[in-house]
Design a protein around this motif. Sequence first.
Motif: not given
Length: 255
Positions: A224-249
């Motif tokens: 997922x790009x959100x819950x529930x397969x993405x864990x709360x830990x993943x969505x709160x991870x400091x690298x989440x924003x960068x990883x999602x943006x890097x995919x698109x970029x």
Amino acid sequence: MMKPVLLAGEIFHITTLASTGLETGASSRYSNGATRYIQALMNSQIDVVQIGGDRCEHEFPTTMDELDRYSVVVISDVGALSLLYTPETRLGKRSVNRLELIRRWVEQGGALMMAGGYTGFQGMYGAAMFHGTAIERALPVEISALPDGLEAPEGLDPVIASSDHAILSGMTAPVPFILGLNRVIARVQSDTRTLMCCKHGGSDLPLLSVREYGSGRSLSWTTDIGPHWLSADFMQWSGFDRLMANMVRWLAREI
């Protein structure tokens, strides 16, 4: 300036029945599973236009020119039928095959990301039905003909397989666990790379794969790009924003 990202899917209409004996009441609400994902892209100055699955039939692009308004198309938790049906189809008339349209758009320089979920890839109950479609031919993975959803309440730990790729630049390790994904098969081709996988039952299941397809690029993110397969830990991870943006970029050739 980078053109907006088109996100198709992630809007859910939820109906609830409550019974207290002979008295029964119904309620309904809309839920957006992409709120955290959209915020991550906006935090990186990437604009997002979202079309929920319930609106794809009437609003998803039907021409190359309409697709060209976007830098990347992201398909997430919306099945093939929601993209194949058009208003003309329901009247018994010929119409555009949007999955073939997307494939040609990518081949000619566009960019496509497919994300996982209950109605991603082939889907938890096989209802997504992307196996054997034109869009599968553009992806970096092959899609099973059978239901492919995997629930993993024990957690799956992502393993980085290609740390030198631009998408993973600056990522902090370890990557947090996920709670499920769609089981796909990585293509063994020179234009395709698997950047992350998860070990399950003695197999390496692709999590993040990329491909150069014709003049364009494609990417599969099988959770997922959100819950529930993405864990709360993943969505709160400091690298989440960068990883999602890097995919698109990366898809948009911005990195």
